[in-house]
Design an enzyme around this catalytic site. Structure first.
Site, PDB file in Angstrom:
ATOM      1  N   LYS A  44       0.806  -1.217   0.000  1.00 14.75           N
ATOM      2  CA  LYS A  44       0.000   0.000   0.000  1.00 14.75           C
ATOM      3  C   LYS A  44       0.844   1.274   0.000  1.00 14.75           C
ATOM      4  O   LYS A  44       0.316   2.362  -0.254  1.00 14.75           O
ATOM      5  CB  LYS A  44      -0.947  -0.001   1.198  1.00 14.75           C
ATOM      6  CG  LYS A  44      -1.960  -1.137   1.186  1.00 14.75           C
ATOM      7  CD  LYS A  44      -2.891  -1.094  -0.009  1.00 14.75           C
ATOM      8  CE  LYS A  44      -3.992  -2.133   0.112  1.00 14.75           C
ATOM      9  NZ  LYS A  44      -4.938  -2.103  -1.014  1.00 14.75           N
ATOM     10  N   SER A 262      -2.765 -12.299   4.421  1.00 18.27           N
ATOM     11  CA  SER A 262      -3.231 -12.191   3.034  1.00 18.27           C
ATOM     12  C   SER A 262      -2.199 -12.744   2.067  1.00 18.27           C
ATOM     13  O   SER A 262      -2.535 -13.218   0.977  1.00 18.27           O
ATOM     14  CB  SER A 262      -3.571 -10.741   2.676  1.00 18.27           C
ATOM     15  OG  SER A 262      -2.406  -9.948   2.587  1.00 18.27           O
TER      16      SER A 262
END
Length: 316
Positions: A44, A262
């Site tokens: 991110k 994840s």
């Protein structure tokens, strides 16, 4: 050794690591794109920097303005780091049931945290951020789910890096969250070679796998539709919470890659793809490192107990 003018210059150009020892098929190579090497620790970082710089360039974000963003973790941390360096006040809206480390990281960078009910998940944080941005038009809502700087960051950096380092790639696998990574990287790779397959990893409807979403749960990220997600994707692989944790553990114990849950889900998806191939090269995304999840017991506690916790704790 390169000397960087700013920590922001360290974002991107992350390594590919061969984890083919985990491949179920000797003819299929599996490579991990290790995004935990970014300075704030996750993939991110790329979209946070892109959203901020584009908002500055078009005059939306000017000195003294406050940024508001919903995030269950990594985007908020990356934005908080960048906002601290650039001098912007920032408010992060997040579910109350995230791991304590993520809240602590946001506090380190000086972000104000606005909590939403845990049972509403990340969708509840998005709704609250939308409400607050309507009430405070003077704030800057970057909105990663709809901001095209999100997939554009991956189209301009992550995708070209993968193609540069691994032109023999046959399959790209990533988790389906905001969908920015899949849309940006997938679009770029298919422009280079239309035969490359792009596959999403998502949880079963009604089950939580940190960092991922099932599009049938009622919220489809606008960037998924804008970038032609239904046409771009060649398929999906369903990964359950227990599988995600198992492969996260194998990634660290057998390859030394200490990653978030994840990443284990993405690896589990890559394994499912590899099982159906005769040969090929799969690249998957390691979205972040495992440091922010130690308090959850995900790496050391009983597997079934950790999977049960996954229904209560948002890991990503």
């Amino acid at each position: 050794m390169t000397v960087y003018a700013s920590v922001l210059d360290m974002i991107g150009d992350t390594p590919l690591v061969d984890v083919s020892v985990l491949s179920p098929n000797p003819g299929v190579r599996i490579l991990a794109k290790v995004e935990s090497q970014n300075p704030a620790g996750s993939v991110k970082d790329r979209i946070a920097l892109k959203m901020v710089t584009e908002a500055e360039a078009d005059g939306t974000l000017t000195p003294g303005k406050t940024i508001i963003e919903p995030s269950s973790g990594n985007t908020g941390i990356a934005l908080a780091m960048i906002a601290r360096i650039k001098g912007y006040p920032i408010k992060i809206v997040m579910p109350e049931n995230v791991s304590i480390e993520r809240r602590q990281m946001l506090e380190v960078f000086g972000a104000e945290i606005i909590l939403t009910p845990g049972n509403e998940g990340s969708n509840g944080a998005v709704r609250r951020a939308l409400e607050l941005s309507d009430q405070h038009p003077e704030w800057v809502f970057l909105y990663q789910y709809a901001n095209e700087a999100n997939p554009r960051a991956h189209y301009e950096s992550t995708g070209p890096e993968i193609w540069r380092d691994c032109p023999e790639i046959t399959h790209f696998v990533a988790g389906l969250g905001t969908s920015g990574t899949l849309m940006g990287v997938g679009t770029y790779l298919k422009e280079q070679n239309p035969e490359i397959k792009v596959l999403a990893v998502e949880p079963p409807l009604g089950e939580l796998v940190e960092g991922l979403r099932n599009l049938e749960e009622g919220y489809i990220p606008p960037v998924y539709e804008k970038w032609g997600g239904p046409e771009l994707l060649d398929g999906k692989r369903i990964v359950r919470p227990l599988e995600s944790i198992e492969w996260t553990r194998r990634l660290v114990t057998e390859c030394g890659v200490f990653a978030g849950i994840s990443s284990g889900a993405a690896l589990a998806g890559a394994i499912k793809v590899a099982e159906r191939l005769d040969q090929g090269t799969i690249v998957f995304i390691v979205a972040d490192g495992g440091w922010k999840y130690l308090s959850t017991g995900a790496y050391t506690d009983d597997l079934d107990e950790v999977a049960e916790k996954a229904s209560k704790i948002i890991y990503f």
